[in-house]
Design a protein around this motif. Structure first.
Motif, PDB file in Angstrom:
ATOM      1  N   GLY A 158      11.699   7.779   2.528  1.00 23.08           N
ATOM      2  CA  GLY A 158      11.868   7.110   3.885  1.00 23.08           C
ATOM      3  C   GLY A 158      11.348   8.016   5.053  1.00 23.08           C
ATOM      4  N   CYS A 159      11.783   9.193   5.096  1.00 24.08           N
ATOM      5  CA  CYS A 159      11.727  10.202   6.162  1.00 24.08           C
ATOM      6  C   CYS A 159      10.230  10.464   6.023  1.00 24.08           C
ATOM      7  N   VAL A 160       9.442  10.836   4.856  1.00 27.50           N
ATOM      8  CA  VAL A 160       8.029  10.901   4.986  1.00 27.50           C
ATOM      9  C   VAL A 160       7.202   9.695   5.373  1.00 27.50           C
ATOM     10  N   ALA A 161       7.764   8.808   5.024  1.00 27.56           N
ATOM     11  CA  ALA A 161       7.139   7.421   5.433  1.00 27.56           C
ATOM     12  C   ALA A 161       7.408   7.283   6.973  1.00 27.56           C
ATOM     13  N   PHE A 162       8.447   7.511   7.562  1.00 26.50           N
ATOM     14  CA  PHE A 162       8.566   7.741   8.937  1.00 26.50           C
ATOM     15  C   PHE A 162       7.524   8.749   9.688  1.00 26.50           C
ATOM     16  N   VAL A 163       7.641  10.105   9.139  1.00 26.89           N
ATOM     17  CA  VAL A 163       6.855  10.990   9.934  1.00 26.89           C
ATOM     18  C   VAL A 163       5.175  10.458   9.792  1.00 26.89           C
ATOM     19  N   VAL A 164       4.789  10.305   8.430  1.00 24.44           N
ATOM     20  CA  VAL A 164       3.253   9.686   8.419  1.00 24.44           C
ATOM     21  C   VAL A 164       2.962   8.368   9.511  1.00 24.44           C
ATOM     22  N   THR A 165       4.004   7.365   9.447  1.00 25.82           N
ATOM     23  CA  THR A 165       3.704   6.486  10.628  1.00 25.82           C
ATOM     24  C   THR A 165       3.663   6.969  11.802  1.00 25.82           C
ATOM     25  N   ALA A 166       4.804   7.379  12.212  1.00 23.57           N
ATOM     26  CA  ALA A 166       4.982   8.223  13.658  1.00 23.57           C
ATOM     27  C   ALA A 166       3.533   8.818  13.874  1.00 23.57           C
ATOM     28  N   PHE A 167       3.153   9.729  13.168  1.00 20.13           N
ATOM     29  CA  PHE A 167       2.007  10.447  13.381  1.00 20.13           C
ATOM     30  C   PHE A 167       0.694   9.599  13.689  1.00 20.13           C
ATOM     31  N   ALA A 168       0.623   8.605  12.846  1.00 20.57           N
ATOM     32  CA  ALA A 168      -0.631   7.454  12.966  1.00 20.57           C
ATOM     33  C   ALA A 168      -0.366   7.040  14.331  1.00 20.57           C
ATOM     34  N   CYS A 169       0.926   6.590  14.677  1.00 19.67           N
ATOM     35  CA  CYS A 169       1.124   5.655  15.979  1.00 19.67           C
ATOM     36  C   CYS A 169       0.584   6.857  17.173  1.00 19.67           C
TER      37      CYS A 169
END
Length: 243
Positions: A158-169
């Motif tokens: 979940g943390c990895v998914a958050f960081v990847v999505t936040a980076f993309a945003c």
């Protein structure tokens, strides 16, 4: 009714049918999982919030609209008849959360501080809207690497998914709205994603709905991003809507 009052009432009026529809789905023959319903509402309202600066143009309008939203959500939480009809969209979950109130506070904060500064409004709101929801759903669907300590209850996936999505945003927004070099965009986006990800991991009781966008907002300021970045594009959009 004047255009000003229509603007003030738009956010709470968007919530009522959305909550009613999602609550009905949680009670259907094949009910939708309460956590999914909550995150669908979360993403829907966050996406709608991207357009709020176009019509919530004064501080008193923001505060009044936010107050009406908070009042509505408090009524749904405490009035049995409203809870039965509308509460499933928020309260059909096993954990205790005041996330809806933190979400309203975050939107109010961003509107009051950054409505005329597109990067400082759009980046935190996109991270709140999508990174938080995707992380929660990914961690729930694939609970890999359960964490302990301050991040108790969260998962590594979940943390990895958050960081990847936040980076993309962040990187997509900066690429669109700024004149920064690619290396600067990548560096700032990674910093925003990592710090907001750490904030999300240690926040409790739905408070990440406020702490995450504030962390992203502070990180953008600390990184030296110009608060006027993207204002010209915002002005063109506003002029188009007004015209």
């Amino acid at each position: 009714m004047s255009g000003t009052w229509i603007a003030v009432l738009t956010p709470p009026l968007l919530m009522v049918p959305a909550m009613g529809m999602l609550s009905r789905l949680t009670r259907s023959v094949r009910p939708v999982d309460g956590e999914i319903s909550r995150k669908v509402l979360h993403m829907s309202l966050g996406t709608a919030g991207l357009f709020f600066p176009l019509f919530l143009v004064d501080s008193w309008m923001v505060l009044l609209s936010a107050g009406l939203v908070v009042g509505w959500m408090a009524a749904v939480r405490h009035v049995p008849a409203l809870q039965l009809r509308f509460g499933g969209a928020l309260h059909a979950i096993q954990r205790k959360s005041g996330g809806e109130f933190y979400f309203a506070a975050a939107l109010g904060f961003l509107l009051l501080t950054s409505a005329a500064s597109p990067v400082f409004y759009v980046v935190p709101l996109l991270i709140l809207t999508f990174a938080d929801a995707i992380a929660a759903l990914a961690g729930r669907r694939f609970p890999l690497g359960r964490l302990g300590g301050p991040a108790q209850g969260k998962t590594a996936l979940g943390c990895v998914a958050f960081v990847v999505t936040a980076f993309a945003c962040c990187s997509i927004t900066l690429a669109w709205l700024s004149n920064l070099q690619l290396s600067e965009i990548m560096g700032i986006s990674l910093l925003v994603a990592m710090l907001s990800g750490i904030t999300e991991a240690v926040s409790r009781g739905g408070s990440d709905n406020l702490t995450v966008p504030v962390a992203a907002w502070l990180t953008l300021h600390a990184a030296g991003v110009d608060s006027a970045t993207g204002s010209a594009i915002f002005g063109q959009i506003l002029a188009g809507v007004s015209g």
